[in-house]
Scaffold this motif. Structure first.
Motif: not given
Ligand SMILES: Cc1cc2nc3c(=O)[nH]c(=O)nc-3n(C[C@H](O)[C@H](O)[C@H](O)COP(=O)(O)OP(=O)(O)OC[C@H]3O[C@@H](n4cnc5c(N)ncnc54)[C@H](O)[C@@H]3O)c2cc1C
Length: 378
Positions: A317-334, A370-378
């Protein structure tokens, strides 16, 4: 709930920041151009204990915990991702040995790795698969007291440095993936030329060719035929380092965006006066703050993780948010920089190239969901 850093954590954060600003910053462009981290930088990082920061003192580590590790990684990656990626992949392999190794394996492999004399790797990916353990084709055939490994591993970070490599192969006895500790550059081990990556320059990435590599049975890591938990645990813990890399990139993008907004003038006043720029600055701050606390929290959880705590889900979960935030932040800075942002002379262009790496590595974003959803829905 206490969000303040301890004295020790502040000290580690400052130590990494000082090293990054004083030793690394002057070389950041060189690392980018040459795609290599100078040896003296690796030595300096080793002197700061960054190769074994979270590892137990008993096996040569600094015992400072994973939250200190993420604090240090953020500061290194803020200045240059290459060295941070080296430490992250190293810690992924080392963490797996620490978790699944026998006392003998830990005594043999961990102290030199914690000292940075050996740099670890973790080799799962193959030309045919990066996400599906069922598809691995590397084989380990039992021969007396050892296993003979044959196969090709793709995109293996640090594979050009000597040290232990946690290697996944289908063993001849169970037919399932098993983890082995291979000593890099043993007979039969060779690597390709480094891949020419978009970002994370300096983080070395080669394919590994294993041709009749003989590994003693004593180097089986964990249980025969049960490599999957080693893989799952390894890459979940690996995300602490990956989060640190993305967080450092996000912080750098935030800082570069704010700096440029204040410096660039239109009709004599900074572009920061435009509301459109202000909204972008707020967005940078929001993305960085959200990432920061998730990254630090995962470091804290890692110190006390239990199977019931579902660390793998938290890591994904944290990897998704943090990796996508970094990509979005770099784009905003550009965007704040306008056309200057896409000139290679400007730091934000490098930050963008670095930021788009995270979502694709150590488990692509969709697999994490998929890992996050599998954990929530198991
Ligand atoms: C800089 C870098 C460093 C790396 N370091 C290492 C390393 O040290 N060790 C290592 O072992 N590997 C390493 N890798 C490899 C990396 O972890 C894998 O490439 C990555 O996990 C993705 O695998 P793949 O490229 O084979 O993509 P695939 O698995 O082929 O995925 C391609 C696409 O298909 C989708 N997909 C795949 N399976 C499913 C599914 N079941 N359901 C839905 N969608 C699916 C994915 O979401 C993705 O969009 C590294 C890669 C890079 C770029």
């Amino acid at each position: 709930m206490d969000f303040t850093l301890s004295k020790e954590q502040e000290l580690i954060q400052k130590m990494a920041r000082d090293f990054a600003e004083q030793q690394l910053e002057p070389l950041a462009e060189q690392i980018e151009k040459e795609n290599a981290v100078p040896d003296h930088i690796l030595k300096g990082l080793a002197e700061l204990d960054l190769f074994g920061l979270a590892m137990p003192e008993e096996y040569g580590g600094a015992g400072a915990g994973y939250e200190s590790y993420v604090l240090a990684m953020e500061q290194i990656a803020r200045v240059s991702c290459g060295p941070a990626v080296i430490i992250s992949a190293h810690s992924l392999g080392l963490g797996a040995i620490n978790k699944f190794g026998t006392d003998e394996q830990k005594r043999k492999y961990m102290p030199p790795a914690c000292r940075g004399e050996h740099i670890c790797s973790f080799a799962f990916t193959e030309p045919g698969t990066g996400s599906d353990p069922k598809q691995i084709t590397t084989v380990a055939v039992k021969d007396g007291d050892s296993y003979v490994i044959n196969g090709t591993k793709r995109f293996i970070t640090n594979s050009n440095y000597p040290g232990p490599m946690v290697t996944f192969a289908r063993d001849s006895e169970t037919g399932h993936p098993t983890a082995f500790i291979v000593e890099k550059f043993c007979p039969g081990y060779s690597v390709s030329e480094p891949w020419d990556k978009l970002g994370w320059h300096g983080g070395p990435l080669c394919d590994v060719y294993l041709q009749d590599v003989r590994v003693p049975a004593a180097n089986v890591l964990g249980v025969m035929g049960n490599g999957y938990p080693v893989l799952q645990h390894g890459i979940a813990y690996g995300k602490i380092g990956m989060n640190g890399v993305a967080l450092g990139t996000c912080l750098a993008a935030y800082e570069e965006g704010v700096r440029y907004a204040k410096e660039k003038l239109h009709r004599g006043t900074p572009i920061a006066k435009f509301q459109a720029i202000q909204l972008r600055v707020a967005e940078l701050a929001m993305r960085y703050e959200a990432s920061r606390w998730l990254a630090y929290r995962l470091g804290c959880l890692a110190n006390t993780a239990t199977p019931a705590g579902d660390f793998e889900k938290e890591a994904a979960l944290s990897k998704v948010v943090i990796a996508e935030n970094a990509a979005a932040a770099a784009r905003i800075a550009i965007d704040i920089h306008g056309s200057y942002g896409i000139m290679n002379d400007y730091k934000v262009a490098r930050l963008y190239r670095d930021a788009v790496m995270g979502p694709q590595v150590e488990g692509v974003i969709d697999m994490q969901k998929i890992i996050v959803a599998a954990s929530i829905l198991r």
